[in-house]
Design a protein around this motif. Structure first.
Motif, PDB file in Angstrom:
ATOM      1  N   UNK A   1       0.807  -1.215   0.000  1.00 56.79           N
ATOM      2  CA  UNK A   1       0.000   0.000   0.000  1.00 56.79           C
ATOM      3  C   UNK A   1       0.848   1.276   0.000  1.00 56.79           C
ATOM      4  N   UNK A   2       2.181   1.102   0.077  1.00 57.21           N
ATOM      5  CA  UNK A   2       3.110   2.233   0.082  1.00 57.21           C
ATOM      6  C   UNK A   2       2.788   3.217   1.214  1.00 57.21           C
ATOM      7  N   UNK A   3       2.685   2.655   2.429  1.00 57.80           N
ATOM      8  CA  UNK A   3       2.447   3.467   3.620  1.00 57.80           C
ATOM      9  C   UNK A   3       3.593   3.241   4.606  1.00 57.80           C
ATOM     10  N   UNK A   4       3.696   4.123   5.579  1.00 57.80           N
ATOM     11  CA  UNK A   4       4.749   4.046   6.577  1.00 57.80           C
ATOM     12  C   UNK A   4       4.610   2.769   7.415  1.00 57.80           C
ATOM     13  N   UNK A   5       5.675   1.993   7.459  1.00 57.73           N
ATOM     14  CA  UNK A   5       5.652   0.721   8.190  1.00 57.73           C
ATOM     15  C   UNK A   5       5.420   0.927   9.678  1.00 57.73           C
ATOM     16  N   UNK A   6       6.047   1.952  10.248  1.00 56.58           N
ATOM     17  CA  UNK A   6       5.907   2.197  11.682  1.00 56.58           C
ATOM     18  C   UNK A   6       4.468   2.547  12.047  1.00 56.58           C
ATOM     19  N   UNK A   7       3.813   3.341  11.228  1.00 55.50           N
ATOM     20  CA  UNK A   7       2.422   3.710  11.505  1.00 55.50           C
ATOM     21  C   UNK A   7       1.512   2.489  11.456  1.00 55.50           C
ATOM     22  N   UNK A   8       1.693   1.657  10.435  1.00 58.40           N
ATOM     23  CA  UNK A   8       0.854   0.465  10.308  1.00 58.40           C
ATOM     24  C   UNK A   8       1.138  -0.528  11.428  1.00 58.40           C
ATOM     25  N   UNK A   9       2.424  -0.697  11.764  1.00 52.99           N
ATOM     26  CA  UNK A   9       2.782  -1.584  12.879  1.00 52.99           C
ATOM     27  C   UNK A   9       2.225  -1.070  14.198  1.00 52.99           C
ATOM     28  N   UNK A  10       2.266   0.244  14.394  1.00 51.78           N
ATOM     29  CA  UNK A  10       1.739   0.828  15.629  1.00 51.78           C
ATOM     30  C   UNK A  10       0.248   0.565  15.767  1.00 51.78           C
ATOM     31  N   UNK A  11      -0.473   0.736  14.690  1.00 46.03           N
ATOM     32  CA  UNK A  11      -1.912   0.477  14.704  1.00 46.03           C
ATOM     33  C   UNK A  11      -2.180  -0.999  14.993  1.00 46.03           C
ATOM     34  N   UNK A  12      -1.434  -1.885  14.341  1.00 45.37           N
ATOM     35  CA  UNK A  12      -1.579  -3.333  14.530  1.00 45.37           C
ATOM     36  C   UNK A  12      -1.243  -3.741  15.968  1.00 45.37           C
ATOM     37  N   UNK A  13      -0.103  -3.238  16.490  1.00 43.88           N
ATOM     38  CA  UNK A  13       0.293  -3.572  17.859  1.00 43.88           C
ATOM     39  C   UNK A  13      -0.694  -3.019  18.879  1.00 43.88           C
ATOM     40  N   UNK A  14      -1.183  -1.815  18.635  1.00 42.67           N
ATOM     41  CA  UNK A  14      -2.178  -1.225  19.527  1.00 42.67           C
ATOM     42  C   UNK A  14      -3.405  -2.106  19.644  1.00 42.67           C
ATOM     43  N   UNK A  15      -3.827  -2.661  18.515  1.00 49.82           N
ATOM     44  CA  UNK A  15      -4.991  -3.571  18.518  1.00 49.82           C
ATOM     45  C   UNK A  15      -4.687  -4.839  19.322  1.00 49.82           C
ATOM     46  N   UNK A  16      -3.470  -5.362  19.177  1.00 53.42           N
ATOM     47  CA  UNK A  16      -3.097  -6.572  19.910  1.00 53.42           C
ATOM     48  C   UNK A  16      -3.081  -6.320  21.419  1.00 53.42           C
ATOM     49  N   UNK A  17      -2.524  -5.178  21.812  1.00 50.91           N
ATOM     50  CA  UNK A  17      -2.479  -4.830  23.227  1.00 50.91           C
ATOM     51  C   UNK A  17      -3.901  -4.663  23.758  1.00 50.91           C
ATOM     52  N   UNK A  18      -4.734  -3.983  22.997  1.00 51.45           N
ATOM     53  CA  UNK A  18      -6.122  -3.790  23.409  1.00 51.45           C
ATOM     54  C   UNK A  18      -6.835  -5.132  23.588  1.00 51.45           C
ATOM     55  N   UNK A  19      -6.639  -6.041  22.649  1.00 49.57           N
ATOM     56  CA  UNK A  19      -7.284  -7.357  22.743  1.00 49.57           C
ATOM     57  C   UNK A  19      -6.902  -8.083  24.028  1.00 49.57           C
ATOM     58  N   UNK A  20      -5.659  -7.918  24.459  1.00 49.24           N
ATOM     59  CA  UNK A  20      -5.208  -8.575  25.684  1.00 49.24           C
ATOM     60  C   UNK A  20      -5.793  -7.894  26.918  1.00 49.24           C
ATOM     61  N   UNK A  21      -5.883  -6.572  26.896  1.00 54.62           N
ATOM     62  CA  UNK A  21      -6.248  -5.820  28.098  1.00 54.62           C
ATOM     63  C   UNK A  21      -7.701  -5.384  28.203  1.00 54.62           C
ATOM     64  N   UNK A  22      -8.482  -5.554  27.156  1.00 50.58           N
ATOM     65  CA  UNK A  22      -9.822  -4.947  27.115  1.00 50.58           C
ATOM     66  C   UNK A  22     -10.748  -5.326  28.263  1.00 50.58           C
ATOM     67  N   UNK A  23     -10.615  -6.480  28.822  1.00 54.46           N
ATOM     68  CA  UNK A  23     -11.509  -6.904  29.902  1.00 54.46           C
ATOM     69  C   UNK A  23     -10.835  -6.900  31.275  1.00 54.46           C
ATOM     70  N   UNK A  24      -9.696  -6.275  31.359  1.00 59.43           N
ATOM     71  CA  UNK A  24      -8.936  -6.252  32.610  1.00 59.43           C
ATOM     72  C   UNK A  24      -9.223  -4.979  33.401  1.00 59.43           C
TER      73      UNK A  24
END
Length: 101
Positions: free
Chosen positions: A55-78
């Motif tokens: 998609x020719x987008x910044x890797x760090x931005x896409x990784x940050x969004x992806x990692x943020x979702x992973x962290x949220x999935x782990x913590x959402x019910x805590x």
């Protein structure tokens, strides 16, 4: 639907890239791409990097969004989610200081 999923779908639609082309890039099938865009499946880190290239987008931005979702999935019910994030932030800051020495 997750922000990451919505973002991936939006990038694909804006760039007029068919799901089959995204699937070929990830060495996956179109069913996986469809589920990824609906938030029913999660991409692996390597796939996120490939998507950034496609998609020719910044890797760090896409990784940050992806990692943020992973962290949220782990913590959402805590109940202690914010405290846990603070602990993680402190550890990251500590490791950054060690690396810079």
């Amino acid at each position: 639907m997750s922000q990451f999923s919505e973002h991936i779908r939006s990038l694909r639609v804006i760039r007029k890239i068919p799901q089959r082309e995204v699937a070929a890039c990830l060495k996956a099938d179109t069913a996986f791409i469809s589920k990824l865009e609906k938030g029913e499946r999660q991409a692996r880190r390597e796939q996120v990097l490939l998507l950034a290239e496609l998609f020719k987008v910044d890797k760090e931005e896409l990784l940050s969004l992806w990692l943020g979702e992973k962290v949220y999935d782990v913590l959402k019910n805590e109940d202690v989610a914010k405290k846990a994030l603070k602990v993680a932030e402190n550890k990251i800051n500590y490791n950054d200081k060690k690396k810079s020495k």
